[in-house]
Design an enzyme around this catalytic site. Structure first.
Site: not given
Length: 278
Positions: A99-101
């Site tokens: 998720h994300s980073m």
């Protein structure tokens, strides 16, 4: 139900939590910046049950050890965290779900090491010079501060992250994250380098974009050329081997409304001949 895991590293340990049968298909789950493994708490119970999911806390996050004094946090150091955990689990082939980073870390090519920027070192020295005792907050204040910093997060999601992201002390709750994680360099790669790295990935890739999330082109101002150019690359040269899916929701849609993405991810994981990254 889940179990807690710890993997020894030279500076302490990398913490993780695991769901599913040990003999199941391995999936390594990578959380976003300043978050922790609890970000997957509501999603994983909705995914296929024949997989073994391990959600790790990156160094300096959640229940994992902070890196030694004098060491900044680079994106590629998080790649090293992933490799250490995979080696400890003796996994040779597995799926990455980020998720994300965590998604950025999953897509990195570890051969693409770049020289550290002097700005990162300067910021590290400055932070060490003014190091202060972590601020303690009441549970209500700690949650409120987290929600103020993450407008996409619900109160329920924030409380879930705090369970692993803060420690109770006599003075109140103290965030677990290492303040040095604020110093990673976001400008390490050019658009061209990012595209080339993604083109080198031979496995199937699923990228889920939340329509009201971060870094979505129509939500950005005209000065953010990096993300706009990267999106154009997705639309043109990368579409053949990367599946892009847009869903309604915010940056934390997987935590706030896991049912929105669980079916998409489940189908991807159970597809025949799965060699995949999410």
């Amino acid at each position: 139900m889940f179990s807690e895991l710890k993997f020894p590293v030279p500076w302490g340990h990398v913490a993780a939590k695991a769901w599913g049968p040990l003999e199941g298909y391995p999936v390594l789950c990578l959380h976003g910046w300043l978050d922790n493994a609890n970000t997957f708490d509501k999603l994983i119970p909705l995914l296929p049950r024949d997989c073994y999911y391990v959600a790790m806390d990156f160094s300096g996050h959640g229940l994992s050890s902070h890196r030694p004094a004098g060491s900044p946090y680079h994106f590629l150091d998080y790649v090293s965290d992933v490799r250490r955990v995979a080696a400890a689990l003796q996994w040779r082939r597995f799926t990455l779900m980020g998720h994300s980073m965590g998604g950025c870390v999953a897509g990195m090519d570890t051969e693409a090491w770049l020289k550290s920027k002097r700005m990162v070192i300067d910021r590290l020295l400055s932070l060490e010079a003014k190091q202060q005792t972590p601020k303690a907050r009441s549970p209500e204040a700690a949650l409120q501060r987290l929600l103020e910093a993450n407008r996409h997060l619900t109160a329920e999601g924030g409380a879930i992250l705090l369970q692993r992201g803060a420690t109770e002390t006599p003075a109140g709750l103290v965030y677990n994250r290492d303040m040095r994680v604020h110093m990673h360099s976001r400008e390490s790669f050019t658009v061209e380098q990012c595209v080339k790295l993604l083109q080198k990935i031979q496995d199937r890739v699923l990228i889920i974009i939340a329509q009201d999330g971060l870094l979505v082109p129509h939500n950005l101002d005209s000065t953010n050329h990096f993300v706009k150019a990267l999106w154009e690359a997705f639309e043109s040269t990368l579409k053949q081997h990367i599946q892009l899916v847009e869903v309604p929701g915010s940056h934390f849609v997987h935590l706030n409304e896991p049912e929105v993405v669980s079916g998409i991810i489940g189908n991807f994981l159970t597809a025949k001949n799965t060699r995949a990254r999410l």
